[in-house]
Design a protein around this motif. Structure first.
Motif, PDB file in Angstrom:
ATOM      1  N   GLY A  68       0.787  -1.133  -0.015  1.00  8.56           N
ATOM      2  CA  GLY A  68       0.114   0.152  -0.019  1.00  8.56           C
ATOM      3  C   GLY A  68       0.861   1.149   0.104  1.00  8.56           C
ATOM      4  N   LEU A  69       0.420   2.136  -0.850  1.00  9.02           N
ATOM      5  CA  LEU A  69       1.161   3.624  -0.937  1.00  9.02           C
ATOM      6  C   LEU A  69       0.506   4.588  -0.127  1.00  9.02           C
ATOM      7  N   ASN A  70      -0.682   4.398   0.610  1.00 12.46           N
ATOM      8  CA  ASN A  70      -1.279   5.535   1.047  1.00 12.46           C
ATOM      9  C   ASN A  70      -0.392   6.244   2.100  1.00 12.46           C
ATOM     10  N   GLN A  71       0.269   5.905   2.979  1.00  6.99           N
ATOM     11  CA  GLN A  71       1.194   6.707   3.779  1.00  6.99           C
ATOM     12  C   GLN A  71       2.177   7.640   2.993  1.00  6.99           C
ATOM     13  N   THR A  72       2.629   7.131   2.087  1.00  5.61           N
ATOM     14  CA  THR A  72       3.602   7.864   0.917  1.00  5.61           C
ATOM     15  C   THR A  72       2.661   8.592   0.035  1.00  5.61           C
ATOM     16  N   PHE A  73       1.831   8.387  -0.126  1.00  4.96           N
ATOM     17  CA  PHE A  73       0.658   9.100  -0.950  1.00  4.96           C
ATOM     18  C   PHE A  73       0.582  10.554  -0.328  1.00  4.96           C
ATOM     19  N   ARG A  74       0.180  10.270   1.405  1.00  3.19           N
ATOM     20  CA  ARG A  74      -0.130  11.580   2.365  1.00  3.19           C
ATOM     21  C   ARG A  74       0.819  12.203   2.305  1.00  3.19           C
ATOM     22  N   GLU A  75       2.021  11.648   2.823  1.00  2.00           N
ATOM     23  CA  GLU A  75       3.351  12.531   3.118  1.00  2.00           C
ATOM     24  C   GLU A  75       3.683  13.574   1.390  1.00  2.00           C
ATOM     25  N   LEU A  76       3.616  12.754   0.499  1.00  2.00           N
ATOM     26  CA  LEU A  76       3.817  13.513  -0.800  1.00  2.00           C
ATOM     27  C   LEU A  76       2.848  14.595  -1.106  1.00  2.00           C
ATOM     28  N   GLN A  77       1.564  14.336  -0.604  1.00  4.23           N
ATOM     29  CA  GLN A  77       0.521  15.561  -0.671  1.00  4.23           C
ATOM     30  C   GLN A  77       1.145  16.720   0.138  1.00  4.23           C
ATOM     31  N   ASP A  78       1.339  16.299   1.537  1.00  4.45           N
ATOM     32  CA  ASP A  78       1.770  17.450   2.589  1.00  4.45           C
ATOM     33  C   ASP A  78       3.053  18.193   1.682  1.00  4.45           C
ATOM     34  N   LEU A  79       3.983  17.404   1.447  1.00  4.44           N
ATOM     35  CA  LEU A  79       5.237  18.117   0.841  1.00  4.44           C
ATOM     36  C   LEU A  79       4.795  19.120  -0.230  1.00  4.44           C
ATOM     37  N   SER A  80       3.941  18.456  -1.180  1.00  6.25           N
ATOM     38  CA  SER A  80       3.796  19.231  -2.292  1.00  6.25           C
ATOM     39  C   SER A  80       2.750  20.576  -1.999  1.00  6.25           C
ATOM     40  N   PHE A  81       1.987  20.228  -1.172  1.00  7.93           N
ATOM     41  CA  PHE A  81       1.303  21.574  -0.423  1.00  7.93           C
ATOM     42  C   PHE A  81       1.885  22.369  -0.019  1.00  7.93           C
ATOM     43  N   ARG A  82       3.071  22.032   0.944  1.00  7.81           N
ATOM     44  CA  ARG A  82       3.993  23.253   1.570  1.00  7.81           C
ATOM     45  C   ARG A  82       4.991  23.815   0.677  1.00  7.81           C
ATOM     46  N   HIS A  83       5.204  23.218  -0.351  1.00 10.01           N
ATOM     47  CA  HIS A  83       6.117  23.945  -1.524  1.00 10.01           C
ATOM     48  C   HIS A  83       5.286  24.778  -2.604  1.00 10.01           C
ATOM     49  N   LEU A  84       3.945  24.223  -2.684  1.00 12.44           N
ATOM     50  CA  LEU A  84       3.258  24.783  -3.983  1.00 12.44           C
ATOM     51  C   LEU A  84       2.378  26.082  -3.384  1.00 12.44           C
ATOM     52  N   MET A  85       2.055  25.621  -2.018  1.00 15.76           N
ATOM     53  CA  MET A  85       1.145  26.794  -1.476  1.00 15.76           C
ATOM     54  C   MET A  85       1.774  27.246  -0.196  1.00 15.76           C
ATOM     55  N   PRO A  86       2.798  27.794  -0.050  1.00 10.58           N
ATOM     56  CA  PRO A  86       3.573  27.865   1.268  1.00 10.58           C
ATOM     57  C   PRO A  86       2.930  28.786   2.175  1.00 10.58           C
ATOM     58  N   TRP A  87       2.116  29.809   1.806  1.00 10.33           N
ATOM     59  CA  TRP A  87       1.491  30.783   2.539  1.00 10.33           C
ATOM     60  C   TRP A  87       0.083  29.791   3.439  1.00 10.33           C
ATOM     61  N   ARG A  88      -0.477  29.155   2.617  1.00 11.72           N
ATOM     62  CA  ARG A  88      -1.649  28.370   3.026  1.00 11.72           C
ATOM     63  C   ARG A  88      -1.220  27.389   4.113  1.00 11.72           C
ATOM     64  N   TYR A  89      -0.065  26.699   3.638  1.00  9.01           N
ATOM     65  CA  TYR A  89       0.488  25.848   4.410  1.00  9.01           C
ATOM     66  C   TYR A  89       0.935  26.504   5.874  1.00  9.01           C
ATOM     67  N   GLU A  90       1.491  27.258   5.625  1.00  9.64           N
ATOM     68  CA  GLU A  90       1.994  27.994   6.985  1.00  9.64           C
ATOM     69  C   GLU A  90       0.964  28.335   7.897  1.00  9.64           C
ATOM     70  N   VAL A  91      -0.156  29.011   7.506  1.00  6.22           N
ATOM     71  CA  VAL A  91      -1.357  29.414   8.302  1.00  6.22           C
ATOM     72  C   VAL A  91      -2.133  28.417   9.072  1.00  6.22           C
ATOM     73  N   LEU A  92      -2.251  27.321   7.981  1.00 15.33           N
ATOM     74  CA  LEU A  92      -2.942  26.086   8.473  1.00 15.33           C
ATOM     75  C   LEU A  92      -1.964  25.262   9.387  1.00 15.33           C
ATOM     76  N   SER A  93      -0.876  25.241   9.025  1.00 15.85           N
ATOM     77  CA  SER A  93       0.271  24.618  10.160  1.00 15.85           C
ATOM     78  C   SER A  93      -0.009  25.168  11.613  1.00 15.85           C
ATOM     79  N   LYS A  94      -0.168  26.423  11.674  1.00 17.39           N
ATOM     80  CA  LYS A  94       0.040  27.074  12.742  1.00 17.39           C
ATOM     81  C   LYS A  94      -1.250  27.093  13.567  1.00 17.39           C
ATOM     82  N   ALA A  95      -2.454  26.794  12.741  1.00 13.31           N
ATOM     83  CA  ALA A  95      -3.728  26.720  13.357  1.00 13.31           C
ATOM     84  C   ALA A  95      -3.813  25.289  13.945  1.00 13.31           C
ATOM     85  N   MET A  96      -3.219  24.252  13.140  1.00 12.95           N
ATOM     86  CA  MET A  96      -3.209  22.962  13.789  1.00 12.95           C
ATOM     87  C   MET A  96      -2.258  22.861  14.842  1.00 12.95           C
ATOM     88  N   ALA A  97      -1.183  23.612  15.003  1.00 15.17           N
ATOM     89  CA  ALA A  97      -0.276  23.598  16.381  1.00 15.17           C
ATOM     90  C   ALA A  97      -1.147  24.152  17.505  1.00 15.17           C
TER      91      ALA A  97
END
Length: 177
Positions: free
Chosen positions: A1-30
């Motif tokens: 199964g690649l589910n865990q790898t898929f989720r990690e790649l999505q989060d990494l892509s999100f972090r690099h393609l939408m850095p501002w949104r990633y940062e805001v959401l990351s802080k809200a999650m923290a």
């Protein structure tokens, strides 16, 4: 199964393609994580006690939804972070399918169910083989908490994919391969 790898790649892509949104959401999650930690521990303890009283053997696991999945849900449904019900949740692993349905009754006696927030993916599995009961309950401090109830075999399929299920049946865990 690649589910865990898929989720990690999505989060990494999100972090690099939408850095501002990633940062805001990351802080809200923290912030949410620090507020919810004690609550989730309390709920885990209460759920464990309720299941023990009912004579059911369970494993209760706290989980956190991946950031990209949260962002996508907020975007698709036009929701704010505060409106999400399933950022944090508890997964309850029970020995049999019948125990899953009995466990649902135990949870619904412990906490009030949120109307319209129940899905039975055991009776009607998803096309990819995913099976689980989902319910959202009003927990302590009137906080909504999503619960997933499933058997160990269902958990292997959900976490590692259908292809890994044969390993589980053979007595091996997919991570061991």
């Amino acid at each position: 199964g690649l589910n865990q790898t898929f989720r990690e790649l999505q989060d990494l892509s999100f972090r690099h393609l939408m850095p501002w949104r990633y940062e805001v959401l990351s802080k809200a999650m923290a912030r949410a994580r620090s507020r919810r930690r004690d609550l989730l521990q309390t709920v885990q303890r209460e759920v464990g006690t309720a299941f023990a009283s009912a004579g059911l053997e369970v494993d209760v696991i706290a989980r956190e939804k991946p950031l990209y999945s949260i962002y996508r849900k907020m975007d698709d449904k036009h929701l704010s972070f505060a409106q999400l019900h399933d950022v944090y949740g508890l997964r309850v692993i029970l020995p049999t399918v019948m125990d899953c349905y009995t466990g649902l009754g135990v949870l619904h006696q412990l906490y009030k169910p949120v109307p319209g927030r129940f899905k039975d993916y055991i009776a009607i599995a998803k096309a990819n083989g995913y099976q689980s009961l989902h319910t959202t309950l009003v927990g302590p401090a009137n906080v909504n908490i999503e619960f997933q109830l499933r058997t160990p075999a269902m958990d292997v399929i959900a976490e590692s994919g259908v292809a890994a299920h044969w390993l589980y049946k053979a007595g091996q865990h997919p991570a061991d391969s």
